[in-house]
Write an enzyme that holds these catalytic residues in place. Sequence first.
Site, PDB file in Angstrom:
ATOM      1  N   ASP A  62      -7.024 -17.839   2.563  1.00 54.60           N
ATOM      2  CA  ASP A  62      -8.344 -16.753   3.009  1.00 54.60           C
ATOM      3  C   ASP A  62      -8.794 -16.424   2.184  1.00 54.60           C
ATOM      4  O   ASP A  62     -10.166 -15.402   2.379  1.00 54.60           O
ATOM      5  CB  ASP A  62      -7.168 -15.674   3.784  1.00 54.60           C
ATOM      6  CG  ASP A  62      -6.398 -14.657   3.021  1.00 54.60           C
ATOM      7  OD1 ASP A  62      -6.543 -14.974   1.651  1.00 54.60           O
ATOM      8  OD2 ASP A  62      -6.242 -13.614   3.175  1.00 54.60           O
ATOM      9  N   SER A  63      -8.628 -16.916   1.587  1.00 57.55           N
ATOM     10  CA  SER A  63      -9.909 -16.805  -0.246  1.00 57.55           C
ATOM     11  C   SER A  63     -11.076 -17.274   0.683  1.00 57.55           C
ATOM     12  O   SER A  63     -12.480 -17.026  -0.213  1.00 57.55           O
ATOM     13  CB  SER A  63      -9.353 -17.317  -0.913  1.00 57.55           C
ATOM     14  OG  SER A  63      -8.971 -18.483  -1.142  1.00 57.55           O
ATOM     15  N   LYS A 117       1.475 -18.976   5.840  1.00 55.96           N
ATOM     16  CA  LYS A 117       1.519 -18.113   4.536  1.00 55.96           C
ATOM     17  C   LYS A 117       0.672 -16.425   5.006  1.00 55.96           C
ATOM     18  O   LYS A 117      -0.158 -16.467   5.647  1.00 55.96           O
ATOM     19  CB  LYS A 117       1.023 -18.336   3.883  1.00 55.96           C
ATOM     20  CG  LYS A 117       1.268 -17.432   2.203  1.00 55.96           C
ATOM     21  CD  LYS A 117       0.451 -17.749   0.993  1.00 55.96           C
ATOM     22  CE  LYS A 117      -1.274 -18.188   0.169  1.00 55.96           C
ATOM     23  NZ  LYS A 117      -1.410 -16.658   0.256  1.00 55.96           N
ATOM     24  N   GLU A 137       1.833 -13.795  -7.355  1.00 53.13           N
ATOM     25  CA  GLU A 137       0.493 -13.960  -7.674  1.00 53.13           C
ATOM     26  C   GLU A 137       0.428 -12.472  -8.824  1.00 53.13           C
ATOM     27  O   GLU A 137       0.262 -12.002  -8.106  1.00 53.13           O
ATOM     28  CB  GLU A 137      -0.438 -13.486  -6.599  1.00 53.13           C
ATOM     29  CG  GLU A 137      -2.386 -13.466  -7.223  1.00 53.13           C
ATOM     30  CD  GLU A 137      -3.140 -13.302  -5.939  1.00 53.13           C
ATOM     31  OE1 GLU A 137      -2.785 -13.937  -4.668  1.00 53.13           O
ATOM     32  OE2 GLU A 137      -4.550 -13.398  -5.758  1.00 53.13           O
ATOM     33  N   GLU A 195       1.622 -12.806   3.345  1.00 56.80           N
ATOM     34  CA  GLU A 195       1.460 -11.846   2.723  1.00 56.80           C
ATOM     35  C   GLU A 195       2.133 -10.476   2.465  1.00 56.80           C
ATOM     36  O   GLU A 195       2.389  -9.684   3.958  1.00 56.80           O
ATOM     37  CB  GLU A 195      -0.059 -11.069   2.108  1.00 56.80           C
ATOM     38  CG  GLU A 195      -0.588 -12.092   1.567  1.00 56.80           C
ATOM     39  CD  GLU A 195      -2.349 -11.499   0.846  1.00 56.80           C
ATOM     40  OE1 GLU A 195      -2.179 -10.461   1.294  1.00 56.80           O
ATOM     41  OE2 GLU A 195      -3.183 -12.426   1.264  1.00 56.80           O
ATOM     42  N   ASP A 223      -3.161 -19.977   5.568  1.00 55.90           N
ATOM     43  CA  ASP A 223      -3.211 -18.504   5.242  1.00 55.90           C
ATOM     44  C   ASP A 223      -3.180 -17.831   6.755  1.00 55.90           C
ATOM     45  O   ASP A 223      -3.987 -18.073   7.670  1.00 55.90           O
ATOM     46  CB  ASP A 223      -3.954 -17.886   4.257  1.00 55.90           C
ATOM     47  CG  ASP A 223      -3.472 -17.640   2.616  1.00 55.90           C
ATOM     48  OD1 ASP A 223      -2.142 -17.531   2.895  1.00 55.90           O
ATOM     49  OD2 ASP A 223      -4.307 -16.952   2.011  1.00 55.90           O
TER      50      ASP A 223
END
Length: 273
Positions: free
Chosen positions: A53-54, A122, A191, A124, A92
């Site tokens: 999602d970057s 993925k 991270e 978070e 993501d």
Amino acid sequence: MSTYTVEDPRKVTTRRLAEMKAKGEKIAMLTAYDYSMARLVDEAGMEVILVGDSASNVMAGNATTLPITLDQMIDYARSVTNGAKRALVVCDMPFGSYQGNPLEALASAIRIMKESNAEAVKLEGGAEIIDSIRRIISAGIPVMGHLGLTPQSINKFGTYAVRAREEAEAEKLISDALLLEEAGCFAVVLEKIPADLATRVSKALSIPTIGIGAGGGCDGQVLVLQDMLGINQGFSPRFLRRYADLATTIKDAIGSYITDVKSSDFPNESEQY
Ligand code: KIV
């Protein structure tokens, strides 16, 4: 010319990543968001491509990862799976697509798998979202966890500084990592946490850890493609190694094109019909 030779040309699977961890082979992961770059990353021998999602930052120019939508992530992931043949493609789950409840999380993950052809998702977070992770895995969808600096929580953190320096946060991170493994995650991204903590977590888990700003003790590493290629010049954290200066290469090439157009050098006789 690529300096890396792929020894095992078979399609990379979550099972293969588990074998790599067991054998102590390091895992290479990079982000990609479009077909052309995904092809290059894949052909260079990457094991895992993350449609991060970057993309919100490096593709759309947003200040955070929060605005990107599920529809946008699916579009990016579809382009990447069209280009990647061997690498495992992980997508993501964007902010707001899984935090509500496990059924909403499952519905979002199913859309990603059906509409983009990605092979894993993925998410978070740890204990707070463990029921959603369990629900997604129970539907046969592989899940990669993500702990430490979780950019979707930037408004809670208030800073992108290193996480888990304090004992209490470090202990919670270790217990979250064990919980993710127990829930069935196939890997976990760590991270921006201290290297000794990442090493401790990597030794405690039987699933691979993939680090970004988490030191050399992780089982693999991930970087954002635009950052490591030197396209995104405004971002220079300590953990980032730049492997190219494509911003200069691209601007030089575009400058030459403009010059050639203006001087009528382009197109020449052989470049027309
Ligand atoms: O979105 C992303 O690119 C990521 C990596 C930095 C791990 O989550």
